[in-house]
Design an enzyme around this catalytic site. Structure first.
Site, PDB file in Angstrom:
ATOM      1  N   ARG A 223       0.848  -1.186   0.000  1.00 48.26           N
ATOM      2  CA  ARG A 223       0.000   0.000   0.000  1.00 48.26           C
ATOM      3  C   ARG A 223       0.887   1.240   0.000  1.00 48.26           C
ATOM      4  NH1 ARG A 223      -3.105  -2.924  -1.611  1.00 48.26           N
ATOM      5  NH2 ARG A 223      -5.157  -3.564  -0.818  1.00 48.26           N
ATOM      6  N   HIS A 271       0.888  -0.244 -10.481  1.00 49.73           N
ATOM      7  CA  HIS A 271      -0.024  -1.090  -9.698  1.00 49.73           C
ATOM      8  C   HIS A 271      -0.322  -2.399 -10.451  1.00 49.73           C
ATOM      9  CE1 HIS A 271      -3.149  -0.817  -6.269  1.00 49.73           C
ATOM     10  NE2 HIS A 271      -2.878  -2.085  -6.520  1.00 49.73           N
TER      11      HIS A 271
END
Length: 308
Positions: A223, A271
């Site tokens: 994250r 990502h």
């Protein structure tokens, strides 16, 4: 049984045939809908980027089954009183293992020096063996554990850290505040696979980024907010961190003017470390529905107090 599919159109395109097929294979008769009346819904298959925010009308729903591994966008929703599960599927796990292993080996072997060698320099210095390269994995959930075990299998001495104590064969496991300091100290490669909670936000601040061996590599497919961005940029500029491979960010897509794009010691990946694979995820969702109907414990049940 009625199942509400509450997720964007792109997800519906993936699951509209896979979920009914998985339900049929499990012998579960159910109607899958995108617009069922809330009072008729038994289960909600949910993506946290969907527009649904108020779960109050779903008085009959027995569980909310998230399509995402991360639940930080939904876990604090006060209207959500139903059990919440997060997604852990075989495809997601294998994808993360492959990404982490690839980038750990890239930094361990110093591959950039040979791939990016415009001066055609010849430095025949072999890297150390994996046994001489300590790696720390922060987070020992399903993904972190799978990555740590794979790296240990490649010969790296792996230290794993988690909030609460764990024992995993082949790994040196630490926990708690003192354990975090010990896990980071002198590590040459650090991988972050922690969930995002109030306790883990900015976990890697200036103080903790000073603990690994000078020039250590940092790999973050977990994250974005786990890392204090300003502190990391300073650590990179000073050479305390030698390179950062970052796949997740506070704002995505990463703004074009963000310093990470321009920093020579930062690799930005968009990502892509891993993703839920609909074919295997559909089976996880159906298995949880089967378990719920049979009165068995749900897989990957979220602990609201911990936030994951």
């Amino acid at each position: 049984m009625r199942i509400l599919f509450s997720a964007p159109d792109t997800d519906w395109a993936d699951y509209r045939e896979l979920l009914p097929r998985a339900l049929a294979e499990a012998g579960i008769e159910a109607e899958l809908s995108r617009d069922a009346g809330p009072e008729t819904v038994d289960y909600i298959v949910y993506a946290p980027n969907d527009a649904l925010r108020d779960f109050t009308p779903f008085i009959r729903a027995r569980a909310v089954l998230s399509l995402w591994a991360g639940v930080e966008r939904i876990v604090g929703n006060a209207t959500l009183t139903q059990p919440l599960t997060r997604m852990v599927d075989a495809g997601l796990e294998r994808g993360m293992v492959e990404y982490v292993s690839g980038h750990v080996l890239r930094h361990h072997l110093g591959m950039d020096a040979h791939i990016l060698n415009p001066e055609r320099a010849w430095h025949p210095t072999p890297p150390p063996l994996a046994a001489d390269r300590p790696v720390t994995v922060l987070g020992l959930g399903a993904l972190g554990r799978a990555c740590a075990e794979t790296l240990a299998g490649l010969g790296f001495p792996v230290t794993g850290w988690s909030r609460t104590p764990k024992e995993i064969e082949g790994l040196h496991c630490l926990s708690g505040e003192d354990g975090l300091t010990q896990a980071l100290r002198d590590a040459q490669i650090v991988v972050t696979l922690l969930p995002l909670t109030p306790e883990t936000e900015n976990l890697l601040d200036a103080t903790r980024l000073a603990l690994p061996a000078r020039g250590a590599a940092l790999i973050n497919p977990g994250r974005g907010p786990l890392i204090d961005d300003a502190a990391l940029l300073a650590a990179l500029d000073e050479g305390r961190i030698g390179h950062a491979t970052l796949d997740v960010f506070r704002t995505e897509p990463l703004p074009a003017d963000h310093p990470y794009w321009r920093h020579p010691q930062v690799t930005v990946t968009p990502h892509v470390a891993s993703a839920t694979r609909p074919a295997t995820a559909a089976r996880v969702i159906v298995e949880n529905i089967r378990r719920s109907e049979a009165g068995e414990p749900l897989l990957h049940l979220v602990d609201r107090g911990r936030g994951y």
